[in-house]
Design a protein around this motif. Sequence first.
Motif, PDB file in Angstrom:
ATOM      1  N   THR A 189       0.832  -1.202   0.000  1.00 10.36           N
ATOM      2  CA  THR A 189       0.000   0.000   0.000  1.00 10.36           C
ATOM      3  C   THR A 189       0.869   1.255   0.000  1.00 10.36           C
ATOM      4  O   THR A 189       1.790   1.382   0.791  1.00 10.36           O
ATOM      5  N   ALA A 190       0.552   2.158  -0.897  1.00 15.39           N
ATOM      6  CA  ALA A 190       1.328   3.391  -0.972  1.00 15.39           C
ATOM      7  C   ALA A 190       0.967   4.298   0.199  1.00 15.39           C
ATOM      8  O   ALA A 190      -0.111   4.194   0.775  1.00 15.39           O
ATOM      9  N   ALA A 191       1.890   5.159   0.538  1.00 25.79           N
ATOM     10  CA  ALA A 191       1.633   6.131   1.599  1.00 25.79           C
ATOM     11  C   ALA A 191       0.483   7.033   1.171  1.00 25.79           C
ATOM     12  O   ALA A 191       0.289   7.269  -0.016  1.00 25.79           O
ATOM     13  N   PRO A 192      -0.317   7.526   2.135  1.00 24.97           N
ATOM     14  CA  PRO A 192      -1.418   8.400   1.750  1.00 24.97           C
ATOM     15  C   PRO A 192      -0.894   9.655   1.051  1.00 24.97           C
ATOM     16  O   PRO A 192       0.207  10.118   1.324  1.00 24.97           O
TER      17      PRO A 192
ATOM     18  N   VAL B  65       6.956  15.975  -8.543  1.00 21.15           N
ATOM     19  CA  VAL B  65       5.615  16.387  -8.118  1.00 21.15           C
ATOM     20  C   VAL B  65       5.044  15.372  -7.129  1.00 21.15           C
ATOM     21  O   VAL B  65       4.393  15.745  -6.148  1.00 21.15           O
ATOM     22  N   LEU B  66       5.335  14.086  -7.361  1.00 23.77           N
ATOM     23  CA  LEU B  66       4.856  13.049  -6.434  1.00 23.77           C
ATOM     24  C   LEU B  66       5.454  13.229  -5.044  1.00 23.77           C
ATOM     25  O   LEU B  66       4.809  12.960  -4.033  1.00 23.77           O
ATOM     26  N   ALA B  67       6.709  13.673  -4.998  1.00 28.65           N
ATOM     27  CA  ALA B  67       7.364  13.852  -3.699  1.00 28.65           C
ATOM     28  C   ALA B  67       6.772  15.046  -2.952  1.00 28.65           C
ATOM     29  O   ALA B  67       6.659  15.028  -1.732  1.00 28.65           O
ATOM     30  N   LEU B  68       6.408  16.084  -3.702  1.00 28.43           N
ATOM     31  CA  LEU B  68       5.960  17.320  -3.053  1.00 28.43           C
ATOM     32  C   LEU B  68       4.446  17.384  -2.892  1.00 28.43           C
ATOM     33  O   LEU B  68       3.928  17.787  -1.859  1.00 28.43           O
TER      34      LEU B  68
ATOM     35  N   THR C  11       5.815   4.680 -10.025  1.00 25.40           N
ATOM     36  CA  THR C  11       4.899   5.505 -10.815  1.00 25.40           C
ATOM     37  C   THR C  11       5.687   6.456 -11.707  1.00 25.40           C
ATOM     38  O   THR C  11       5.357   6.657 -12.879  1.00 25.40           O
ATOM     39  N   ALA C  12       6.752   7.026 -11.143  1.00 23.24           N
ATOM     40  CA  ALA C  12       7.606   7.914 -11.942  1.00 23.24           C
ATOM     41  C   ALA C  12       8.262   7.137 -13.078  1.00 23.24           C
ATOM     42  O   ALA C  12       8.328   7.622 -14.220  1.00 23.24           O
ATOM     43  N   LEU C  13       8.714   5.925 -12.770  1.00 25.76           N
ATOM     44  CA  LEU C  13       9.337   5.087 -13.805  1.00 25.76           C
ATOM     45  C   LEU C  13       8.320   4.755 -14.906  1.00 25.76           C
ATOM     46  O   LEU C  13       8.629   4.840 -16.102  1.00 25.76           O
TER      47      LEU C  13
ATOM     48  N   ARG D 140       4.397   1.822  -5.999  1.00 26.32           N
ATOM     49  CA  ARG D 140       5.151   2.775  -5.196  1.00 26.32           C
ATOM     50  C   ARG D 140       5.417   4.016  -6.024  1.00 26.32           C
ATOM     51  O   ARG D 140       5.384   3.975  -7.246  1.00 26.32           O
ATOM     52  N   ARG D 141       5.682   5.114  -5.318  1.00 29.54           N
ATOM     53  CA  ARG D 141       5.826   6.374  -6.057  1.00 29.54           C
ATOM     54  C   ARG D 141       6.965   6.345  -7.063  1.00 29.54           C
ATOM     55  O   ARG D 141       6.828   6.841  -8.177  1.00 29.54           O
TER      56      ARG D 141
END
Lengths: 91, 229
Positions: free
Chosen positions: A2-5, B201-204, B139-141, B135-136
């Motif tokens: 699960t991804a972080a909110p 953008v995903l990080a921020l 998603t970027a990849l 995972r983020r």
Amino acid sequence: MTAAPARPAISNRLGWGLALGVILLVAGVLSRWASSAPDGLERVAEDHDLAGHAVERVGLLSYDGPSALIGLGVVLVIATALAMVVRARGR
Amino acid sequence: MHVPDGFLDVATSAATAVVATGAVGAALRGARSELDDRTAPLAGLVATFVFAAQMVNFPIAAGTSGHLIGGALAAVLVGPWAATLCLTVVLAVQALLFADGGLTALGTNVTLMAVVGVWVGYAAFRLAAAVLPKRREMTALAAGIGGLLSVPAAAAVFALLFSIGGAAPISLSTLLGAMVGVHTVIGVGEGVITALVVGSVLALRPDLVRGAPDAGSRAPLEVRSGSVA
């Protein structure tokens, strides 16, 4: 798994400032080092004589210098206004 | 890959104008479900970033350069319908004010970049995101993979159009090879920029990214965490 909110790490205001800063950096600074070599399509068109009777046009504005800023402003205003109108219709 | 006036004949240009008009009409409806109070302003910023980034050509080989198209990037950030609108605004301003891309070729350029670039990029992103871990960074990849594939796809469609209504005689296979070859290299740059921007953008502000792994509530078609073991 699960991804972080999806919690914002920065505020709207900082986000806007950062985004506009990056845009100005790309358009105003990075563009100075932009390659002036032909792009992919221009390269293929030169190599294979695709141009036919293509005519060069001269634009009202040029990407060099401050008129690029006008382009940025026009895109920002039109795209934002369009998105707002579409959003309003969706409600 | 801005097609100038005179590359394609009148009939082909008219046909792509019809396709572009239909696509923009559909996007005006489709984007209603993508844009809300928070993401509508983001669409304006995304279009402006794409316009800025398209000014910066990066060298890819001796005497050849490329620049971001931004179709996959915009689609991941604001959704594919809104991305079609963003790219169309960018292309229209470029053609009308900067003579970048022909006026009679505007329909062609919208078809290539705002339709093919956006939708191939988005489809490839969704496929990659479905396969990769939710995972983020992934998603970027996945966004980068979408960007990478979107460029040769648009180049291939240009080759097809030129074989139908091009101003010069050239075999489809020759043109297809040349266009897809050089634009695959440009696509690598597109993929890297797309992954970097989506990752940032995903990080921020992950809450603003439509293609984010946790954007489930706002994107009904998004991958559901939990249902995929």
